[in-house]
Design a protein around this motif. Structure first.
Motif, PDB file in Angstrom:
ATOM      1  N   ARG A 169     -31.508 -75.095  24.133  1.00  0.00           N
ATOM      2  CA  ARG A 169     -31.289 -75.210  25.580  1.00  0.00           C
ATOM      3  C   ARG A 169     -30.900 -73.882  26.225  1.00  0.00           C
ATOM      4  NH1 ARG A 169     -28.094 -79.501  29.072  1.00  0.00           N
ATOM      5  NH2 ARG A 169     -28.929 -81.117  27.727  1.00  0.00           N
ATOM      6  N   ARG A 181     -19.304 -73.507  26.586  1.00  0.00           N
ATOM      7  CA  ARG A 181     -18.740 -74.517  27.488  1.00  0.00           C
ATOM      8  C   ARG A 181     -19.443 -75.865  27.316  1.00  0.00           C
ATOM      9  NH1 ARG A 181     -15.192 -74.804  32.210  1.00  0.00           N
ATOM     10  NH2 ARG A 181     -15.078 -77.044  32.395  1.00  0.00           N
ATOM     11  N   TRP A 182     -20.762 -75.812  27.211  1.00  0.00           N
ATOM     12  CA  TRP A 182     -21.543 -77.039  27.048  1.00  0.00           C
ATOM     13  C   TRP A 182     -21.188 -77.712  25.714  1.00  0.00           C
ATOM     14  CZ3 TRP A 182     -25.196 -78.598  23.420  1.00  0.00           C
ATOM     15  CH2 TRP A 182     -25.913 -79.744  23.743  1.00  0.00           C
ATOM     16  N   GLU A 191     -22.163 -70.000  28.620  1.00  0.00           N
ATOM     17  CA  GLU A 191     -22.700 -71.306  29.027  1.00  0.00           C
ATOM     18  C   GLU A 191     -22.807 -72.255  27.836  1.00  0.00           C
ATOM     19  OE1 GLU A 191     -26.409 -70.969  31.176  1.00  0.00           O
ATOM     20  OE2 GLU A 191     -25.633 -69.234  32.272  1.00  0.00           O
ATOM     21  N   ALA A 192     -23.323 -71.757  26.719  1.00  0.00           N
ATOM     22  CA  ALA A 192     -23.520 -72.613  25.548  1.00  0.00           C
ATOM     23  C   ALA A 192     -22.180 -73.075  24.986  1.00  0.00           C
ATOM     24  CB  ALA A 192     -24.315 -71.865  24.479  1.00  0.00           C
ATOM     25  N   ASP A 247     -17.684 -79.437  25.924  1.00  0.00           N
ATOM     26  CA  ASP A 247     -17.725 -80.596  26.831  1.00  0.00           C
ATOM     27  C   ASP A 247     -18.526 -81.751  26.227  1.00  0.00           C
ATOM     28  OD1 ASP A 247     -16.221 -79.187  28.625  1.00  0.00           O
ATOM     29  OD2 ASP A 247     -17.859 -78.738  30.009  1.00  0.00           O
ATOM     30  N   THR A 248     -19.613 -81.443  25.552  1.00  0.00           N
ATOM     31  CA  THR A 248     -20.465 -82.494  24.986  1.00  0.00           C
ATOM     32  C   THR A 248     -19.845 -83.081  23.727  1.00  0.00           C
ATOM     33  OG1 THR A 248     -22.319 -81.226  25.850  1.00  0.00           O
ATOM     34  CG2 THR A 248     -22.861 -83.061  24.422  1.00  0.00           C
ATOM     35  N   ALA A 283     -27.952 -76.684  21.500  1.00  0.00           N
ATOM     36  CA  ALA A 283     -27.400 -75.529  22.223  1.00  0.00           C
ATOM     37  C   ALA A 283     -28.302 -74.309  22.059  1.00  0.00           C
ATOM     38  CB  ALA A 283     -25.982 -75.225  21.728  1.00  0.00           C
TER      39      ALA A 283
END
Lengths: 146, 85
Positions: free
Chosen positions: A69, A108-109, A105-106, A112-113, A66
């Motif tokens: 990215r 949420r990612w 964004e991080a 979800d991941t 995270a």
């Protein structure tokens, strides 16, 4: 980077406070809590179990990914194990950075991941029975029979 | 060979948390999955969806097992909280 599996109540405010630094302009927090029902059935409590060493390794890997990215400054990821009652935090994710866009964004990612690759299992105890939580499929590269 | 097998999630409705396989005749993860598919054919759908971890690392069908290995059979995970909706 704060990554932890715990059987104690998660101190969400403490985790967030410890994450913040002077250079941060934003912290996005996801506080996942135990809901009182699933598909109309009344939930009494949840039991979380994990393949602990691998779960921790995967959680650390996700946090590192995270940061790389999304370019955020730091991440905290804490997941509860054992018995939880309605309203308690099962997973806490906090992302800090200079600007807010990437922290949303991080965050949420990460949730979800986590829900696809970290070996943690939920058993829901209802007033009228019990059931293992429905998992999301593994990414194809992790399915052993491929 | 001897293996320690750990079961998670919905597999615990059919198996215990762990079992010792004293004389596993195969040598790969694929053969271990074939073995359990024969033991629990009623759980047929699950074997195509699981991940396997050998000694706390994700493995593939071709991963070679060694005497004393710990093998975790992992159905789709359900950690976290809430729905995406």
């Amino acid at each position: 980077m704060h990554v932890e599996l715990t059987r104690e109540v998660i101190d969400a405010e403490g985790v967030v406070r410890a994450l913040k630094q002077g250079s941060d302009g934003a912290v996005t927090v996801f506080d996942g809590i135990v809901r009182d029902n699933t598909r109309g059935r009344q939930t009494q409590r949840l039991e979380y179990t994990a393949l602990e060493p691998l779960a921790l390794t995967e959680m650390r890997r996700l946090c590192e990914e995270a940061v790389e990215r999304f370019g955020v400054r730091d991440v905290a990821l804490v997941h509860r194990l054992g018995d939880l009652v309605v309203g308690e935090t099962s997973v806490l994710i906090a992302v800090a950075s200079a600007h807010r866009g990437v922290t949303f964004e991080a965050c949420r990612w990460l949730i979800d991941t986590l829900k696809k690759t970290v070996p943690i299992y939920k058993r829901e105890i209802f007033v009228d029975g019990a059931e293992w939580g429905h998992g999301e499929p593994f990414p194809p590269e992790l399915v052993a029979s491929r | 060979m001897r293996l320690e097998v750990l079961f998670f999630g919905v597999l615990r409705d059919r198996f215990s948390e762990r079992e010792e396989l004293l004389q596993f005749p195969g040598s790969t993860v694929a053969e271990l999955l074939r073995y359990y598919r024969a033991v629990a054919p009623e759980s047929a759908g699950i074997w195509e969806t699981i991940a396997v971890a050998v000694n706390q690392q994700y493995a593939t069908a071709a991963t070679v097992l060694r005497d004393g290995d710990e093998v975790a059979l992992l159905p789709p995970v359900s950690g976290g909280a809430g729905d995406a909706r």
